[in-house]
Design an enzyme around this catalytic site. Structure first.
Site, PDB file in Angstrom:
ATOM      1  N   HIS A 236      60.950  16.013 -72.664  1.00 33.60           N
ATOM      2  CA  HIS A 236      60.767  16.900 -73.804  1.00 33.60           C
ATOM      3  C   HIS A 236      59.719  16.374 -74.774  1.00 33.60           C
ATOM      4  O   HIS A 236      59.754  16.695 -75.964  1.00 33.60           O
ATOM      5  CB  HIS A 236      62.099  17.107 -74.539  1.00 33.60           C
ATOM      6  CG  HIS A 236      63.151  17.735 -73.701  1.00 33.60           C
ATOM      7  ND1 HIS A 236      64.492  17.707 -74.031  1.00 33.60           N
ATOM      8  CD2 HIS A 236      63.078  18.425 -72.533  1.00 33.60           C
ATOM      9  CE1 HIS A 236      65.199  18.332 -73.097  1.00 33.60           C
ATOM     10  NE2 HIS A 236      64.358  18.774 -72.181  1.00 33.60           N
ATOM     11  N   GLU A 266      59.139  23.536 -63.896  1.00 23.43           N
ATOM     12  CA  GLU A 266      58.658  22.179 -64.178  1.00 23.43           C
ATOM     13  C   GLU A 266      58.143  21.572 -62.880  1.00 23.43           C
ATOM     14  O   GLU A 266      58.808  21.640 -61.845  1.00 23.43           O
ATOM     15  CB  GLU A 266      59.788  21.326 -64.777  1.00 23.43           C
ATOM     16  CG  GLU A 266      60.313  21.910 -66.082  1.00 23.43           C
ATOM     17  CD  GLU A 266      61.562  21.212 -66.604  1.00 23.43           C
ATOM     18  OE1 GLU A 266      61.928  20.153 -66.048  1.00 23.43           O
ATOM     19  OE2 GLU A 266      62.164  21.721 -67.560  1.00 23.43           O
ATOM     20  N   GLU A 362      66.754  19.692 -61.048  1.00 24.28           N
ATOM     21  CA  GLU A 362      65.590  19.084 -61.683  1.00 24.28           C
ATOM     22  C   GLU A 362      65.709  17.561 -61.775  1.00 24.28           C
ATOM     23  O   GLU A 362      65.814  17.006 -62.871  1.00 24.28           O
ATOM     24  CB  GLU A 362      65.358  19.677 -63.070  1.00 24.28           C
ATOM     25  CG  GLU A 362      66.588  19.720 -63.978  1.00 24.28           C
ATOM     26  CD  GLU A 362      66.260  20.243 -65.373  1.00 24.28           C
ATOM     27  OE1 GLU A 362      65.264  19.780 -65.968  1.00 24.28           O
ATOM     28  OE2 GLU A 362      66.997  21.114 -65.854  1.00 24.28           O
TER      29      GLU A 362
END
Length: 407
Positions: A236, A266, A362
């Protein structure tokens, strides 16, 4: 005449314009409210006061912008009433399924006077224990008296974890538009280009596609995190003005927001051929990603999926580089509101995946600076869990075959 002598209302209602199209049908909002009211009956609650962005939006359709002000949604067996600040005008009424009360700021605590006006006489009130602050709890007690507070946040979260067909349709659209952003990001990558320029290209492409495909939606909150080199170590990390260099590891993250519903893409990329150490780590993370994709199916548990991926990383001497949990739920959430904490792929969560859940896969490896292959490696797909399997709704390619950008 002084201000204190002017007769100003504490709260009022105003219906400027007609009701705006909401992201879901009236039948869908009725379904949500009926499920909540069933839980209210079970808990012997005459009313619930929601205060969070995600629950107010989930049950009413209205997604507020706080800016230091308080908002609420009072739900009873018959009504759904949003409480909003005067600064928002009639927009909260237009973008909600029920009624709306506007509170003024001519005197302090008009918010709580408006909340009280929407509530029946109650002895037990449902609230969000993970959102109601201590200060708000004290004010609630001052205005409502000795009311027993019952935390309904876990029950609301469980309801939000299983998506309806309408929600899944919107999430599919979000995944498609995330891929649009990914394509624009990849096209903008070149030596000497700044992270911020690449990020803006992806954001602009997604917003243009949302405006085209969803013209009645609220145009706000879509964003891109595009990181390069050392900046890839955090999932982030903010975008910077760093210029891309040949050999950089890159992290592509596109996040379209359609009426409060978050989706994501992503990917790890390299600007030029990666060195041997980087390629090895990238391929290990891709292997973990593919293993994780195969494990997402009805009946699997969050903790069980984690155990299998942990075992894979341990076999490749990469477990110490694991950065965070392996995935999470999707729905009405964002980087500054919402979370379905009961559906995160972590070792301490034993939730079983069921038909209608939507989760990400992820895995991320964070290899420290000074170590061969340093940087952050992350792949992210979205899967819809069905009755017998799961469907991957992300289309953007991953791995070295797709994401090495020629210099």
């Amino acid at each position: 005449m002084t201000n204190t002598q002017i007769d100003r209302p504490e709260f009022f209602s105003r219906h400027d314009g007609g009701k705006a199209p909401l992201p879901f049908s009236g039948i869908e909002y009725s379904r949500r409210l009926a499920a909540l009211r069933g839980e209210m009956e079970r808990l012997d609650l005459a009313a619930v006061l929601f205060t969070s962005m995600h629950n107010i939006a989930y049950y009413s359709g209205f997604l507020y912008c706080s800016f230091g002000r308080s908002y609420g949604c009072v739900i009873t067996a018959e009504t759904c009433v949003t409480i909003s600040a005067n600064i928002d005008g009639s927009q909260p009424w237009r973008r909600s399924v029920g009624e709306n009360i506007i509170y003024t700021d001519w005197q302090r605590n008009n918010y709580w006077r408006a909340v009280k006006s929407a509530l029946p006489a109650v002895r037990r009130l449902g609230i969000e224990g993970d959102h109601l602050t201590l200060a708000a709890r004290d004010m609630l007690s001052e205005f409502l008296g000795n009311v027993e507070l019952v935390d309904v946040a876990p029950a609301a979260m469980r309801q939000r974890m299983v998506k309806s067909p309408e929600e899944i349709a919107l999430i599919r659209e979000g995944a498609r538009i995330a891929d649009v952003g990914g394509d624009a990001i990849r096209d903008a990558i070149a030596v000497g280009v700044r992270e911020i320029d690449v990020a803006m290209a992806g954001r602009d492409a997604m917003e243009a596609e949302i405006a085209r495909a969803h013209p009645d939606s609220e145009m706000r909150d879509s964003w891109v995190w595009f990181q390069s080199g050392i900046n890839t170590d955090g999932a982030h990390n903010p975008v910077t003005t760093r210029k891309l260099q040949a050999g950089d590891i890159l992290s592509l993250n596109s996040f379209p927001m359609i009426s409060g519903y978050y989706t994501a893409l992503e990917r790890t990329l390299f600007l030029g051929e990666p060195d041997a150490a980087s390629l090895r780590l990238w391929e290990i993370n891709v292997g973990a990603h593919e293993l994780g994709l195969s494990l997402i199916k009805p009946g699997a548990t969050c903790s069980g999926i984690c155990a299998e991926i942990n075992r894979f990383f341990a076999e490749h001497d990469a477990l110490d580089y694991r950065s965070f949990g392996y995935g999470h739920s999707f729905g009405i959430l964002s980087h500054y509101y919402g979370r379905e904490a009961g559906l995160e792929l972590r070792e301490d969560i034993d939730t079983e995946l069921t038909d209608g859940m939507v989760v990400s896969m992820e895995p991320m490896l964070w290899v420290p600076e000074g170590t061969p292959g340093a940087g952050g490696y992350r792949e992210h797909d979205i899967l819809v869990v069905g009755k017998s399997d799961a469907e991957n709704i992300t289309g953007f390619g991953y791995g070295p075959e797709h994401n090495i950008i020629a210099t």
